[in-house]
Design a protein around this motif. Structure first.
Motif, PDB file in Angstrom:
ATOM      1  N   GLU A 112       0.657  44.657  35.077  1.00  0.00           N
ATOM      2  CA  GLU A 112       2.062  44.921  35.448  1.00  0.00           C
ATOM      3  C   GLU A 112       2.917  45.195  34.220  1.00  0.00           C
ATOM      4  O   GLU A 112       3.708  46.148  34.186  1.00  0.00           O
ATOM      5  CB  GLU A 112       2.644  43.693  36.143  1.00  0.00           C
ATOM      6  CG  GLU A 112       2.509  43.701  37.651  1.00  0.00           C
ATOM      7  CD  GLU A 112       3.036  42.400  38.245  1.00  0.00           C
ATOM      8  OE1 GLU A 112       2.607  42.069  39.338  1.00  0.00           O
ATOM      9  OE2 GLU A 112       3.868  41.725  37.581  1.00  0.00           O
ATOM     10  N   LEU A 113       2.739  44.314  33.199  1.00  0.00           N
ATOM     11  CA  LEU A 113       3.542  44.456  31.976  1.00  0.00           C
ATOM     12  C   LEU A 113       3.228  45.762  31.265  1.00  0.00           C
ATOM     13  O   LEU A 113       4.119  46.437  30.754  1.00  0.00           O
ATOM     14  CB  LEU A 113       3.302  43.265  31.050  1.00  0.00           C
ATOM     15  CG  LEU A 113       4.029  41.993  31.479  1.00  0.00           C
ATOM     16  CD1 LEU A 113       3.384  40.763  30.880  1.00  0.00           C
ATOM     17  CD2 LEU A 113       5.494  42.059  31.085  1.00  0.00           C
ATOM     18  N   LEU A 114       1.926  46.115  31.251  1.00  0.00           N
ATOM     19  CA  LEU A 114       1.534  47.377  30.619  1.00  0.00           C
ATOM     20  C   LEU A 114       2.222  48.541  31.300  1.00  0.00           C
ATOM     21  O   LEU A 114       2.661  49.495  30.648  1.00  0.00           O
ATOM     22  CB  LEU A 114       0.014  47.549  30.695  1.00  0.00           C
ATOM     23  CG  LEU A 114      -0.773  46.888  29.565  1.00  0.00           C
ATOM     24  CD1 LEU A 114      -2.241  46.838  29.908  1.00  0.00           C
ATOM     25  CD2 LEU A 114      -0.560  47.637  28.262  1.00  0.00           C
ATOM     26  N   ALA A 169       6.195  43.175  25.455  1.00  0.00           N
ATOM     27  CA  ALA A 169       5.467  42.766  26.665  1.00  0.00           C
ATOM     28  C   ALA A 169       4.834  41.399  26.468  1.00  0.00           C
ATOM     29  O   ALA A 169       4.825  40.562  27.377  1.00  0.00           O
ATOM     30  CB  ALA A 169       4.398  43.806  26.999  1.00  0.00           C
ATOM     31  N   ARG A 170       4.310  41.150  25.267  1.00  0.00           N
ATOM     32  CA  ARG A 170       3.680  39.862  24.983  1.00  0.00           C
ATOM     33  C   ARG A 170       4.699  38.731  25.101  1.00  0.00           C
ATOM     34  O   ARG A 170       4.420  37.677  25.659  1.00  0.00           O
ATOM     35  CB  ARG A 170       3.091  39.883  23.569  1.00  0.00           C
ATOM     36  CG  ARG A 170       2.332  38.631  23.216  1.00  0.00           C
ATOM     37  CD  ARG A 170       1.737  38.732  21.836  1.00  0.00           C
ATOM     38  NE  ARG A 170       2.779  38.713  20.808  1.00  0.00           N
ATOM     39  CZ  ARG A 170       2.532  38.660  19.503  1.00  0.00           C
ATOM     40  NH1 ARG A 170       1.287  38.659  19.074  1.00  0.00           N
ATOM     41  NH2 ARG A 170       3.514  38.641  18.630  1.00  0.00           N
ATOM     42  N   ALA A 171       5.923  38.998  24.601  1.00  0.00           N
ATOM     43  CA  ALA A 171       6.972  37.988  24.685  1.00  0.00           C
ATOM     44  C   ALA A 171       7.431  37.789  26.136  1.00  0.00           C
ATOM     45  O   ALA A 171       7.748  36.686  26.554  1.00  0.00           O
ATOM     46  CB  ALA A 171       8.154  38.387  23.804  1.00  0.00           C
ATOM     47  N   MET A 172       7.429  38.887  26.917  1.00  0.00           N
ATOM     48  CA  MET A 172       7.884  38.815  28.308  1.00  0.00           C
ATOM     49  C   MET A 172       6.879  38.114  29.214  1.00  0.00           C
ATOM     50  O   MET A 172       7.229  37.603  30.271  1.00  0.00           O
ATOM     51  CB  MET A 172       8.129  40.228  28.851  1.00  0.00           C
ATOM     52  CG  MET A 172       9.250  40.982  28.193  1.00  0.00           C
ATOM     53  SD  MET A 172      10.838  40.230  28.477  1.00  0.00           S
ATOM     54  CE  MET A 172      10.984  40.445  30.250  1.00  0.00           C
ATOM     55  N   ALA A 173       5.598  38.125  28.795  1.00  0.00           N
ATOM     56  CA  ALA A 173       4.537  37.612  29.660  1.00  0.00           C
ATOM     57  C   ALA A 173       4.735  36.143  29.996  1.00  0.00           C
ATOM     58  O   ALA A 173       4.337  35.687  31.072  1.00  0.00           O
ATOM     59  CB  ALA A 173       3.175  37.817  28.995  1.00  0.00           C
TER      60      ALA A 173
END
Lengths: 289, 345
Positions: B119-121, B148-152
């Motif tokens: 989803e993030l990708l 994206a890594r921070a949002m995960a």
């Protein structure tokens, strides 16, 4: 256009030299290498096999030699993991944190490099010998340090202490704390950060340090010679055993055991080269040797 | 999530990096910390994140004191200036890291992690690159993976340190617009640090202008550009021409002449105006009367250096490219908007 440029002859780059200079310089370097490095190495193997493979094998399985080999492996098996842990911990502290006395700690880690191995051994004699403060106390509880395996391990740990730490400090300093901070901000614990982020970042440097540490641990002569007491079959490591055989004019046996150490050096060299290739691929811009 | 910074001081080896700073960040806001290097903006961001601890003062998350909470407990998403992507992990592993390291009870199953990463990708428009390593990505792509890594981890607050600092100008502009859309879609409380005023003005709901460890002004782009509250803000944001003046009898005076500008107050002061925001006059009954002493071409205008009061003052003004002003010729003008700041002492 390209054609014309290619045909222009004798245009040397500013850092290039004439053919003659090159040949002379390479010749000097080559003969130096051959004389001081390759020749002795070849002599070791030639002498070892002089009386045939049978005698070579006999010299290695003879009880005192086998005991020396076993002792060397035991000492390395204790000293290398200890210095692996110490080295990683020291490098971690020095590279990732700021604290008072850091420069002093770095100097201290280098100490075993800067003092003669014989002195390193003597330190333990002064510390644990029968005239010392600690020796008699330990003796009362039946603990033998000097002229026994613990002393040899201690001396080896001391001498090989800097290898892992020295390898890791510049590498970890170069990498900074950004990755660790990122991991922490993502919720990783300290241990998870070390395992998943720090360790993979330093693994090639770490392996390299361990390899050098091991080579030195197995080959150490001076410090071990002082603390070992040279008791055949008990406290003789491989380098000490080679010396004893040599002093007894038992050349074939001496060179047979020596050839094992030489082979170890060659294997270390090959692995080191292999690691450097991986190291280069994994850490462009890192420190080279 | 509201974030409140209350009387925070931070000293590094006795050198104050932040000096009694207070700031209220409202839930869902996009805030820029803007200032020159050494102004304390990154320090403030790291204190909010918990990567450093304040020497004094409090940081509140939703009214709750977070001063003694560790980085992990604060549940923030931090995007580092140089991304700090884990180089030995693929894009997918990087994005999923925050979920993988959760304690067993809170850790989603592997298939769930994979779905979330997917989803993030998609959200960062990098689907299909999940098997790449960071060094196989462009700068802009790395930046988005870091985001994206921070949002995960579904952070309560998103903190970005110079998010576009390491990118070239074109990519920077694209990502700027992309981040604004991203923020509008997700509605996260977001704080980002920048030294680029254009970036701060265009992107942020409110801009926090910082200098020498203090907050100079907090306000919308209009506030800080049109109504700067201090000489520093006026100089730092946009271009400024300034001249030493005097306030007396409700007028601004340059030496012994009035220049046709009203001002309350008395005593020495500095007058600020924008070089491009003025009208050129032919006759001069109370205006700036000067002599052109220098001229250089800017992109869309010509910048003139003008001496006022017989050479005692020098200001810069912008005129149209086809303006006939020649060296040593006289020039009359009056700023449309201006600010007067009394000079202390």
């Amino acid at each position: 256009m390209t054609d014309r440029m290619l045909r222009k002859p004798h245009l040397r780059s500013p850092t290039d030299e004439t053919l003659l200079t090159k040949l002379v310089l390479i010749g000097i370097g080559g003969s130096f290498l051959a004389f001081f490095l390759f020749l002795p190495l070849i002599v070791v193997f030639v002498e070892a096999f002089r009386n045939g493979i049978g005698r070579y094998w006999d010299a290695l399985v003879e009880p005192d030699a086998a005991a020396a080999i076993r002792l060397t492996l035991t000492v390395a098996a204790i000293a290398v993991p200890l210095n692996l842990v110490f080295g990683v911990a020291a490098a971690w502290a020095i590279a990732k944190f700021e604290f008072r006395g850091k420069a002093f700690l770095i100097t201290l880690i280098d100490l075993p490099f800067s003092i003669s191995p014989v002195i390193s051994g003597l330190v333990y004699v002064l510390l644990f010998g029968s005239q010392s403060l600690l020796g008699p106390i330990l003796k009362r509880y039946g603990i033998e340090i000097l002229f026994a395996v613990p002393g040899i391990v201690l001396a080896t740990v001391f001498v090989t202490f800097p290898f892992v730490a020295r390898e890791l400090i510049p590498l970890m300093q170069d990498q900074g704390t950004g990755d660790e901070e990122a991991a922490l901000s993502l919720g990783a614990s300290g241990w998870q950060t070390f395992r998943f982020v720090t360790l993979p970042n330093i693994k090639w440097g770490l392996l390299y340090g361990v390899l050098l540490c091991n080579a030195r641990a197995m080959g150490e002569f001076g410090a071990v010679s002082v603390v070992s007491g040279h008791i055949r079959g008990l406290t003789n490591t491989m380098p000490l055993h080679v010396e004893i055989l040599y002093n007894e004019y038992n050349m074939a046996a001496a060179f047979a055991v020596a050839s094992l150490l030489a082979a170890l050096a060659l294997v270390t060299l090959a692995l080191k080269t292999l690691l450097e290739i991986r190291f280069d691929a994994g850490n462009a811009g890192g420190r080279r040797h | 999530m509201d974030v409140s910074v209350s009387h925070v001081t931070k000293e590094f080896a006795r050198f104050p990096a932040l000096n009694d700073v207070s700031l209220d960040i409202h839930s869902g806001e996009l805030i820029a910390l803007l200032g020159p290097s050494g102004s304390g903006k990154t320090t403030l961001l790291r204190l909010i994140a918990g990567l450093d601890q304040p020497t004094d003062g409090q940081i509140l998350f939703g009214g709750e004191d977070a001063s003694h909470k560790s980085v992990q407990e604060r549940n923030i998403g931090f995007v580092f200036q140089h991304y700090a992507l884990f180089r030995h992990m693929t894009v997918a592993e990087n994005i999923g890291f925050g979920l993988k390291v959760r304690p067993a009870a809170a850790r989603p199953p592997k298939t769930e992690i994979r779905r979330r990463v997917g989803e993030l990708l998609e959200m960062i428009q990098l689907s299909g690159l999940e098997k790449r390593y960071p060094n196989q990505l462009s700068g802009g792509q790395r930046q988005r993976v870091a985001l994206a890594r921070a949002m995960a981890i579904e952070p309560r607050v998103l903190l970005l340190d110079e998010p576009f600092g390491a990118l070239d100008a074109k990519v920077r502009k694209e990502l700027r617009k992309w981040l604004r859309d991203f923020h509008d879609r997700t509605g996260h409380t977001t704080v980002f640090v920048t030294h680029d005023q254009e970036e701060a003005l265009e992107l942020a709901d409110r801009v926090v202008v910082m200098s020498q460890g203090r907050i100079e002004q907090v306000g919308s782009a209009d506030d800080v550009y049109d109504r700067p509250s201090s000489p520093f803000v006026h100089r730092f944001i946009g271009e400024a021409s300034e001249v030493a003046v005097r306030m007396e009898d409700g007028e601004v005076w340059i030496d012994d002449r009035t220049v046709g500008l009203k001002a309350d107050g008395n005593g020495p002061a500095r007058l600020f105006f924008r070089p491009h925001d003025l009208e050129l006059l032919t006759g001069c009954g109370g205006c700036f009367e000067g002599v052109v002493v220098g001229s250089r071409r800017l992109a869309g205008a010509r910048r003139l250096e003008v001496e006022l009061g017989g050479g005692r003052h020098r200001v810069e003004i912008d005129v149209p490219v086809d303006h006939p002003a020649a060296m040593k010729s006289g020039l009359n003008f009056r700023p449309r908007h201006w600010r007067v700041f009394p000079v202390a002492g």
